[in-house]
Design a protein around this motif. Structure first.
Motif, PDB file in Angstrom:
ATOM      1  N   ALA A 292      20.439  -3.370   7.316  1.00  0.00           N
ATOM      2  CA  ALA A 292      19.444  -3.879   6.367  1.00  0.00           C
ATOM      3  C   ALA A 292      18.161  -4.379   7.043  1.00  0.00           C
ATOM      4  CB  ALA A 292      20.047  -4.965   5.497  1.00  0.00           C
ATOM      5  N   PRO A 293      18.217  -5.185   8.120  1.00  0.00           N
ATOM      6  CA  PRO A 293      16.963  -5.639   8.745  1.00  0.00           C
ATOM      7  C   PRO A 293      16.117  -4.487   9.294  1.00  0.00           C
ATOM      8  CG  PRO A 293      18.781  -7.011   9.462  1.00  0.00           C
ATOM      9  CD  PRO A 293      19.372  -5.861   8.706  1.00  0.00           C
ATOM     10  N   GLY A 294      16.773  -3.500   9.882  1.00  0.00           N
ATOM     11  CA  GLY A 294      16.044  -2.339  10.397  1.00  0.00           C
ATOM     12  C   GLY A 294      15.398  -1.528   9.294  1.00  0.00           C
ATOM     13  N   LEU A 295      16.131  -1.349   8.190  1.00  0.00           N
ATOM     14  CA  LEU A 295      15.578  -0.610   7.055  1.00  0.00           C
ATOM     15  C   LEU A 295      14.423  -1.368   6.410  1.00  0.00           C
ATOM     16  CD1 LEU A 295      18.878   0.680   5.426  1.00  0.00           C
ATOM     17  CD2 LEU A 295      17.211   1.994   6.724  1.00  0.00           C
ATOM     18  N   THR A 296      14.550  -2.692   6.343  1.00  0.00           N
ATOM     19  CA  THR A 296      13.468  -3.510   5.803  1.00  0.00           C
ATOM     20  C   THR A 296      12.222  -3.381   6.667  1.00  0.00           C
ATOM     21  OG1 THR A 296      15.039  -5.067   4.863  1.00  0.00           O
ATOM     22  CG2 THR A 296      12.793  -5.859   5.152  1.00  0.00           C
ATOM     23  N   SER A 297      12.411  -3.407   7.964  1.00  0.00           N
ATOM     24  CA  SER A 297      11.291  -3.253   8.893  1.00  0.00           C
ATOM     25  C   SER A 297      10.643  -1.875   8.740  1.00  0.00           C
ATOM     26  CB  SER A 297      11.779  -3.447  10.322  1.00  0.00           C
ATOM     27  OG  SER A 297      10.759  -3.223  11.242  1.00  0.00           O
ATOM     28  N   LEU A 298      11.461  -0.844   8.587  1.00  0.00           N
ATOM     29  CA  LEU A 298      10.946   0.511   8.405  1.00  0.00           C
ATOM     30  C   LEU A 298      10.125   0.619   7.130  1.00  0.00           C
ATOM     31  CD1 LEU A 298      10.934   3.542   9.224  1.00  0.00           C
ATOM     32  CD2 LEU A 298      12.991   3.769   7.832  1.00  0.00           C
ATOM     33  N   VAL A 299      10.636   0.060   6.038  1.00  0.00           N
ATOM     34  CA  VAL A 299       9.912   0.118   4.761  1.00  0.00           C
ATOM     35  C   VAL A 299       8.597  -0.652   4.861  1.00  0.00           C
ATOM     36  CG1 VAL A 299       9.987  -0.608   2.347  1.00  0.00           C
ATOM     37  CG2 VAL A 299      11.963   0.513   3.374  1.00  0.00           C
ATOM     38  N   ARG A 300       8.615  -1.805   5.496  1.00  0.00           N
ATOM     39  CA  ARG A 300       7.373  -2.576   5.663  1.00  0.00           C
ATOM     40  C   ARG A 300       6.356  -1.811   6.493  1.00  0.00           C
ATOM     41  NH1 ARG A 300       9.794  -8.645   6.518  1.00  0.00           N
ATOM     42  NH2 ARG A 300      10.265  -8.973   4.321  1.00  0.00           N
ATOM     43  N   SER A 301       6.814  -1.124   7.537  1.00  0.00           N
ATOM     44  CA  SER A 301       5.909  -0.325   8.361  1.00  0.00           C
ATOM     45  C   SER A 301       5.311   0.824   7.556  1.00  0.00           C
ATOM     46  CB  SER A 301       6.645   0.230   9.577  1.00  0.00           C
ATOM     47  OG  SER A 301       7.107  -0.806  10.397  1.00  0.00           O
ATOM     48  N   LEU A 302       6.156   1.483   6.740  1.00  0.00           N
ATOM     49  CA  LEU A 302       5.646   2.572   5.913  1.00  0.00           C
ATOM     50  C   LEU A 302       4.632   2.067   4.880  1.00  0.00           C
ATOM     51  CD1 LEU A 302       8.916   4.599   5.322  1.00  0.00           C
ATOM     52  CD2 LEU A 302       6.962   5.252   6.728  1.00  0.00           C
ATOM     53  N   ILE A 303       4.894   0.894   4.314  1.00  0.00           N
ATOM     54  CA  ILE A 303       3.947   0.320   3.366  1.00  0.00           C
ATOM     55  C   ILE A 303       2.625   0.027   4.046  1.00  0.00           C
ATOM     56  CG2 ILE A 303       3.457  -1.744   1.974  1.00  0.00           C
ATOM     57  CD1 ILE A 303       6.442  -1.769   1.243  1.00  0.00           C
ATOM     58  N   ALA A 304       2.675  -0.483   5.276  1.00  0.00           N
ATOM     59  CA  ALA A 304       1.444  -0.786   6.017  1.00  0.00           C
ATOM     60  C   ALA A 304       0.660   0.487   6.308  1.00  0.00           C
ATOM     61  CB  ALA A 304       1.789  -1.514   7.311  1.00  0.00           C
ATOM     62  N   VAL A 305       1.370   1.553   6.649  1.00  0.00           N
ATOM     63  CA  VAL A 305       0.689   2.826   6.918  1.00  0.00           C
ATOM     64  C   VAL A 305       0.036   3.362   5.660  1.00  0.00           C
ATOM     65  CG1 VAL A 305       1.087   5.249   7.505  1.00  0.00           C
ATOM     66  CG2 VAL A 305       2.117   3.454   8.890  1.00  0.00           C
ATOM     67  N   VAL A 306       0.756   3.342   4.555  1.00  0.00           N
ATOM     68  CA  VAL A 306       0.213   3.839   3.288  1.00  0.00           C
ATOM     69  C   VAL A 306      -0.961   2.973   2.842  1.00  0.00           C
ATOM     70  CG1 VAL A 306       0.728   4.168   0.833  1.00  0.00           C
ATOM     71  CG2 VAL A 306       2.355   4.930   2.572  1.00  0.00           C
ATOM     72  N   ALA A 307      -0.855   1.678   3.033  1.00  0.00           N
ATOM     73  CA  ALA A 307      -1.940   0.772   2.624  1.00  0.00           C
ATOM     74  C   ALA A 307      -3.190   0.962   3.464  1.00  0.00           C
ATOM     75  CB  ALA A 307      -1.470  -0.676   2.719  1.00  0.00           C
ATOM     76  N   SER A 308      -3.021   1.432   4.698  1.00  0.00           N
ATOM     77  CA  SER A 308      -4.185   1.603   5.572  1.00  0.00           C
ATOM     78  C   SER A 308      -4.900   2.932   5.352  1.00  0.00           C
ATOM     79  CB  SER A 308      -3.770   1.473   7.033  1.00  0.00           C
ATOM     80  OG  SER A 308      -2.964   2.557   7.407  1.00  0.00           O
ATOM     81  N   VAL A 309      -4.289   3.838   4.600  1.00  0.00           N
ATOM     82  CA  VAL A 309      -4.903   5.146   4.337  1.00  0.00           C
ATOM     83  C   VAL A 309      -6.060   4.970   3.362  1.00  0.00           C
ATOM     84  CG1 VAL A 309      -4.530   7.427   3.350  1.00  0.00           C
ATOM     85  CG2 VAL A 309      -2.785   6.393   4.805  1.00  0.00           C
ATOM     86  N   ARG A 310      -7.182   5.522   3.706  1.00  0.00           N
ATOM     87  CA  ARG A 310      -8.365   5.475   2.828  1.00  0.00           C
ATOM     88  C   ARG A 310      -8.455   6.769   2.040  1.00  0.00           C
ATOM     89  NH1 ARG A 310      -9.752   0.276   3.129  1.00  0.00           N
ATOM     90  NH2 ARG A 310      -9.967  -0.411   5.256  1.00  0.00           N
ATOM     91  N   PHE A 311      -8.530   6.649   0.728  1.00  0.00           N
ATOM     92  CA  PHE A 311      -8.643   7.830  -0.125  1.00  0.00           C
ATOM     93  C   PHE A 311     -10.070   8.094  -0.480  1.00  0.00           C
ATOM     94  CE2 PHE A 311      -4.272   6.445  -0.905  1.00  0.00           C
ATOM     95  CZ  PHE A 311      -3.617   7.632  -0.658  1.00  0.00           C
TER      96      PHE A 311
END
Length: 63
Positions: free
Chosen positions: A44-63
């Protein structure tokens, strides 16, 4: 806050996929059950970290 938005977004996606016939309700229920089971493991902690990292990547994408 991101967790609620992510749950709503994923829920909407699952609903659309079920409605279009691209995802069977039984398969969706199995995925939900797997998610609950994984949440109680040492992964669970690793998966939570992975999801947070993916959210950060998606949030940093400029459309």
């Amino acid at each position: 806050m991101f967790r609620v938005q992510l749950v709503l977004l994923l829920g909407l996606c699952v609903g659309v996929l079920i409605r279009r016939g691209l995802l069977k309700a039984l398969h969706a229920a199995g995925c939900i059950l797997l998610g609950f089971l994984l949440a109680g493991t040492s992964l669970a902690p690793g998966l939570t970290s992975l999801v947070r990292s993916l959210i950060a990547v998606v949030a940093s994408v400029r459309f």
